[in-house]
Enzyme design. Structure first.
Site, mmCIF file in Angstrom:
data_model
loop_
_atom_site.group_PDB
_atom_site.id
_atom_site.type_symbol
_atom_site.label_atom_id
_atom_site.label_comp_id
_atom_site.label_asym_id
_atom_site.label_seq_id
_atom_site.Cartn_x
_atom_site.Cartn_y
_atom_site.Cartn_z
ATOM 1 N N ASP A 1 0.818 -1.208 0.000
ATOM 2 C CA ASP A 1 0.000 0.000 0.000
ATOM 3 C C ASP A 1 0.853 1.261 0.000
ATOM 4 O O ASP A 1 0.319 2.367 -0.079
ATOM 5 C CB ASP A 1 -0.927 0.000 1.230
ATOM 6 C CG ASP A 1 -2.392 -0.067 0.833
ATOM 7 O OD1 ASP A 1 -2.675 -0.330 -0.352
ATOM 8 O OD2 ASP A 1 -3.259 0.130 1.704
ATOM 9 N N ASP B 1 -10.186 -7.359 11.989
ATOM 10 C CA ASP B 1 -9.988 -8.799 12.181
ATOM 11 C C ASP B 1 -11.098 -9.421 13.033
ATOM 12 O O ASP B 1 -11.750 -10.377 12.624
ATOM 13 C CB ASP B 1 -8.606 -9.059 12.788
ATOM 14 C CG ASP B 1 -8.238 -8.042 13.863
ATOM 15 O OD1 ASP B 1 -9.143 -7.381 14.410
ATOM 16 O OD2 ASP B 1 -7.040 -7.900 14.163
#
Length: 873
Positions: A321, A465
């Site tokens: 990224d 998550d």
């Protein structure tokens, strides 16, 4: 005046003192003050001390009773010291000696006789009841016909319901029935005695028994708080008391849920894979990265290349990224995939979701770029997916080979379990029993089918998550947790980075609690709902912890009773609740979290997570994802005054509370002495915990870029002389090794040699040069490697299948008193270090306080050698 009084006493008493007085004053002529004080001492002995205790003539030897006073040169405050010592001798030493006439064994015998009389009738009734129940059960077991079996089955069901109902109502009575202080004290002693007998016994039954006792005392405490301790006559006291009660209720709920969550850790074991590798599934291994150094990522990628899995079934991808060409070139050079997305929305979750659209394997493995997997990672984990077709994800521990800021700054790495040990050692294993273990962002594998069904990694919260695993559970898929360290990574380097990471976790959990509360909605079993709720409630501890740190100040500063009860009642309800909770948690968590250390961890985080969690509850879509920095250096030891400002504010308020408490203790109403003492003890405890918090703010020097891993791995070295020597690696890093030789070898700085490391049946040679040689210990620095040598070295060290299992620290079981002492020592050290780094005016105040403390300690009573006094008398 003193001369006249001494002349008055001298004819009567001083003749008996004269010879000894000259001995004490080193043959100097005693002053009138000395004669008067020693004469007065004779009167006190004659009136208050028993000859049986001190000897008939020991009153003639004040030297033995006042060893801290020089009778030849009386100081200004010596009469005060003598008065305090005299009162101590009369009120403490003498009664203590009088009670020695009764031996210890006789005292124990008397106590047991009283206990036996109290328990005789209840035990007799209980024995009769058990005999009757056994008789009834044997009566029903005689009938063997089918009809009677059916009746017996119905009767047993009815009996179970009846017994359960009776137990429930008995529990309610036990929790809610009001006791007098004497009955409460007896109840406490009884449960505590039984708990102390069972706490060291092996097995699960003692643990369940301790949980039962702790729940009982905690229920009784919280019931008493709600029904008997609120001040309804004072609006301010009622308001502040309700705030404290809410904080206590929160802590009580978390305690009960923690018992439920961890009552029976599953300890899941690996499942073998089929022998035919053609049936093994395909895996996309994703390594997301944003702003980390390439050196941090290289070790993870090198290790991934050596994982034992068919090469045509494993695809490794660097998800960049940060859009860095150096990462792209590195990926092309070593032959792994590289994915760069055009935008950066939703941070890590968006990065993975973009990669999911570019890949197609059956399973997705996610590793943070600093988490290095071992070669056996997939072979130890993938068997469960093939065994259970409804398994949606499997999580493994986050094992760290570098110390976190608590361990480094407090110098207790390897001695005290770190902050994450409890979660990855016990809580996730306890969750696994209830099918509630959840995804932690790294070192995990997810089945692609349920992952795509929930729309990929969740992007609505910053703890993507846990939110993703919650959604997978809602679809009816199961999860698993394998408590084996199959990978290892870098811990946060600084306290500020550590706190930043925890802020993100806390904010994210509060967001999930708000936007996708596990208590509501379809798909979850009640056990899963409770486990998820407890995980989220844990991160709401900031405000309750601050309330506990400030609560005693309400009485000391504002003179407001937020717990409207006598001091003795508070002690009889609060202490048992805390003591049983501490004992039970020590037994359950003793290998993963030491007593009182959790208080330090929560105190450090409390101020910083209080605001973001509160904002997230009311405005869940606010807040951004922050990447945790890894691999940094700390050039010099320094004190982080910025991060510790909130702790110092709390310390100042608590010290102010001590000042007001001492004032109330000296000049306040007599009936408030107990309340003042209780609150002062609470404040002193808070100050020691806060001392631990400010101790962590001293950032220890960290200039080693490559962290060392302590191991015992066999290897060989080729010496410059051509000889080959078998030896052992004692620690290694990406930059060098420390080797232990079987015998001293003559090597000097700069000598070159070859290291021979083994991986399976293959041997690899790596060039190195000597950095030091001391006896049998040899330090070497690795030379420049080729790309293949870099891969081979990582796979021979970091990626070994057994390296993290062997290096995993096995902590001793918790000892609460020893742990409390260590926390207190850390607290004292925190204040000392902060003063050392503080400005001059703080050092001056500290020096003044030390001088004053030493002076006040001179008034402390000292031990006396009674036997010497008797002999000399």
């Amino acid at each position: 005046m003193f001369g006249w009084l001494s002349l008055f006493f001298q004819p009567v008493f001083m003749n008996q003192f004269r010879k000894q007085l000259y001995f004490y004053t080193q043959d100097k002529d005693p002053s009138y003050i000395s004669q008067f004080i020693l004469s007065l001492w004779f009167v006190v002995c004659f009136c208050f001390l028993k000859p049986k205790i001190v000897g008939v003539y020991s009153w003639k030897l004040p030297y033995y009773w006042y060893p801290h006073i020089d009778f030849s040169q009386f100081k200004f405050f010596d009469p005060c010291r003598m008065l305090i010592q005299t009162l101590w001798i009369i009120c403490i030493v003498q009664p203590k000696k009088l009670t020695e006439d009764i031996s210890f064994s006789q005292g124990i015998s008397i106590v047991w006789q009283q206990i036996g009389r109290i328990f005789y009738l209840p035990f007799k009734w209980l024995s009769t009841l058990i005999s009757w129940l056994e008789g009834r059960s044997s009566y029903y077991s005689i009938d063997s016909s089918k009809n009677n079996n059916m009746k017996r089955s119905l009767l047993s069901q009815f009996a179970n319901i009846a017994i359960g109902t009776v137990i429930f109502f008995l529990a309610v009575l036990c929790f809610t029935i009001p006791f007098g202080l004497e009955a409460q004290a007896f109840f406490i002693v009884t449960l505590w005695s039984i708990a102390m007998m069972f706490r060291r016994m092996p097995g699960r039954f003692p643990t369940i028994l301790l949980i039962t006792f702790s729940v009982t005392m905690s229920f009784r405490y919280i019931w008493w708080r709600y029904t008997s301790s609120l001040n309804w006559d004072d609006p301010l006291a009622l308001f502040l008391g309700c705030i404290l009660l809410m904080a206590e209720t929160y802590a009580w709920i978390v305690l009960i849920l923690g018992y439920f969550q961890n009552i029976w850790p599953l300890n899941r074991q690996p499942v073998s894979l089929p022998t035919e590798q053609s049936t093994w599934p395909t895996i996309d291994m994703m390594i997301p990265t944003y702003n980390e150094d390439l050196d941090v990522v290289k070790a993870t990628v090198y290790s991934a290349l050596g994982i034992d899995w068919p090469k045509d079934k494993l695809n490794i991808f660097i998800l960049d990224d940060g859009k860095r060409d150096s990462f792209k070139e590195f990926a092309e050079e070593i032959g792994v995939g590289y994915i760069r997305r055009p935008t950066n929305e939703h941070a890590k979750a968006g990065n993975i979701n973009y990669a999911l659209k570019q890949t197609s394997s059956e399973y997705v493995a996610i590793f943070d770029c600093d988490h290095i997997p071992t070669r056996a990672f997939f072979q130890m984990t993938m068997g469960w997916f093939l065994h259970d077709k409804k398994l949606g994800l499997i999580q493994t521990p986050h094992h760290f080979f570098s110390p976190d800021p608590f361990e480094r700054n407090l110098s207790n790495f390897g001695d005290v379990p770190n902050e994450g040990c409890l979660f990855y050692g016990l809580i996730q294993d306890g969750n696994d029993l209830w099918d509630a273990s959840f995804f932690c962002g790294s070192c995990a594998i997810l089945r692609r089918e349920p992952l795509e069904k929930v729309g990929g990694i969740a992007v609505e919260t910053v703890t993507e998550d846990a939110h993703t695993s919650l959604r997978i559970h809602r679809l009816g898929y199961r999860s698993a947790y394998l408590r084996k360290p199959l990978s290892a990574g870098l811990a946060t380097e600084t306290l500020s980075a550590h706190i930043g990471q925890r802020i993100r976790w806390a904010r994210g959990m509060a967001q999930i609690f708000r936007v996708d509360n596990p208590l509501f909605g379809k798909g979850l079993r009640w056990q899963q709902r409770l486990c998820y709720v407890n995980a989220m409630l844990h991160f709401l501890s900031g405000i309750p912890r601050i309330i506990f740190l400030l609560a005693p100040l309400v009485f000391l500063l504002l003179h407001t009773y937020i717990i409207y009860a006598p001091a003795l009642a508070i002690i009889l309800y609060v202490l048992p609740h805390m003591a049983h909770a501490s004992m039970t948690n020590s037994r359950m968590q003793g290998e993963y979290r030491y007593s009182f250390w959790g208080e330090v961890y929560e105190t450090v985080l409390s101020w910083y997570i209080a605001r973001p969690t509160t904002v997230a509850l009311f405005a869940p879509h606010k807040g951004t994802f922050n990447v945790t920095a890894k691999g940094g250096l700390i050039e010099d030891t320094h004190y982080d005054w910025m991060i510790s400002k909130p702790y110092w504010l709390l310390i100042f308020l608590n010290v102010l509370g001590i000042g007001f408490g001492l004032y109330r203790l000296s000049w306040g109403p007599d009936d408030e002495v107990g309340s003042v003492i209780v609150n002062l003890l609470w404040v002193f405890y808070n100050l020691l915990i806060l001392g631990g918090a400010i101790a962590v703010a001293e950032e220890a020097k960290q200039v080693r870029k490559n962290h060392r891993v302590v191991v015992n791995i066999p290897m060989s070295i080729h010496l410059p002389s051509g000889h080959k020597v078998r030896c052992e690696i004692k620690d290694f890093s990406l930059g060098g090794l420390r080797i232990e030789l079987p015998r001293p070898v003559e090597l000097f700085y700069g000598h070159t040699l070859n290291l021979i490391l083994q991986r399976g049946d293959h041997h690899f040679v790596f060039p190195a040069k000597v950095t030091y040689s001391r006896g049998q210990s040899l330090g070497v620095q690795l030379e420049s490697f080729t790309r293949q040598q870099n891969i081979d070295y990582v796979q021979c060290t970091f990626a070994r299948a057994d390296v993290w299992t062997k290096s995993q620290i096995s902590y001793q079981s918790d000892k609460p008193l020893k742990s409390m002492l260590s926390v207190f020592k850390v607290g004292i050290r925190g204040y000392k270090n902060a003063i050392a780094y503080g400005p001059k005016w703080i050092k001056g105040i500290a020096k003044l306080i030390i001088i004053l403390s030493k002076f006040l300690l001179t008034f402390k009573p000292v031990d006396v050698n009674i036997q010497s006094a008797k002999l000399c008398g």
